[in-house]
Design an enzyme around this catalytic site. Sequence first.
Site, PDB file in Angstrom:
ATOM      1  N   GLY A   1      56.047  39.877  30.344  1.00  0.00           N
ATOM      2  CA  GLY A   1      56.987  40.467  31.551  1.00  0.00           C
ATOM      3  C   GLY A   1      57.117  39.372  32.502  1.00  0.00           C
ATOM      4  O   GLY A   1      57.128  38.125  32.395  1.00  0.00           O
ATOM      5  N   ASN A   2      57.431  39.656  33.889  1.00  0.00           N
ATOM      6  CA  ASN A   2      57.578  38.489  34.779  1.00  0.00           C
ATOM      7  C   ASN A   2      57.319  39.083  36.309  1.00  0.00           C
ATOM      8  O   ASN A   2      56.922  40.412  36.305  1.00  0.00           O
ATOM      9  CB  ASN A   2      59.156  38.103  34.812  1.00  0.00           C
TER      10      ASN A   2
END
Length: 400
Positions: free
Chosen positions: A206-207
């Site tokens: 993810g980020n």
Amino acid sequence: MSRIVLGVAGGIAAYKSCDLLRRLTETGHDVRVVPTATALQFVGAATWAALSGKPVSADLMDDVHEVPHVRIGQEADLVVVAPATANLLAKAAHGLADDLLTNVLLTARCPIVMVPAMHTEMWEHPATADNVATLRRRGILVVEPAEGRLTGTDSGKGRMPEPAAILSIIEQTLGRPADGLDLAGKHVVVSAGGTRESIDPVRFMGNRSSGRQGYALASSAAARGAHVTLVAANVELPTPAGVTVIPVVTAEELKNEVLSRARAADAVVMAAAVADFRPSASAEHKLKKGEGAPTVVLEPTDDVLAALVAGRPDHQVVVGFAAETGDERATWLELGREKLARKGCDLLVVNQVGEAMAFGTEDNAAVVLDREGNETVVSTGPKLALAHVVWDLVRSRWSD
Ligand code: CTP
């Protein structure tokens, strides 16, 4: 200090307006509550009077010598009706004036915000739809109801948005010019948050995107009268008032939702941080430490912004975002200019990632580039302020 009239019509959501009233007074507004007679059956005059510090009456004939039916409306900086029932919307659309609140609505010359709450059937009834259209045509902001639990056990569209979200709409309306509904009649799609790509049933790539900038864009567009669809990837923020939220997880889901909803949109703003790569396969079972370090093979995802630009209708404005650090070859701004040219969008909002990290913070600073080479510098401030600048620029492209 703004003078606000809080009109309350007779629906169960009136209890939530006690919280809205408390928030309004705590943020320093001078609030006069004008309930309808039916609203007083849900929440009594004593509660409104105690929370607002002002006398409360629904009746036209109380304190007639002070001409309250004219004075209250004339003196207001903003009138908000929350909840607005189907009956109240109908009366307002037809100019009826048989109690204090409906008189106030006729005498007010300030912005008026209606926050409807009712059962789905009543909201969707053609009579209500016509009344809402009439009110919107007259420049009243009728906030789209939220989806969710209604009175009793049923759920659907018709819920009153949460008080904090209504407060945000009110404050944005107070801060805008008198003709603040400049996005009325426009449909905008905003993407927000960060996509997640599954590695195995418990892990993902993810980020750091919190979704705050995308949510601010959605909230600000709704406050300016737009019909707003927000495609939200893994965001844990309260739903902005008047906004339809479509939750997604992966880049593929985000692409499908954005592209299908973009067809009817006048503007699309890609504020989401979309994964550029995803694991080419997600393990069926949880990867075990004992099996040694796994090799995760990545494959590219589709570029949603590029697909939008390639397939957009003529009138549609497409806005991209870029968070850049700069490198040994080019500054963050130069990289932004290159990206705008490469992506082919109309506007690109470039954040410098570094000291004033854009991710997860309340504030943001940016430069908005357009395809003609103009640059709008937005100094550090609330994400809502940047959002309003973006809509100003989008709007000026529509009128070109
Ligand atoms: N974007 C997109 N689809 C992707 C990746 C990004 O639509 N698969 C959009 C983002 O929402 C953003 C813009 O493209 O509006 C720029 O994103 P960014 O990650 O900076 O662009 P990249 O093309 O990935 O550029 P680079 O990795 O070279 O910095």
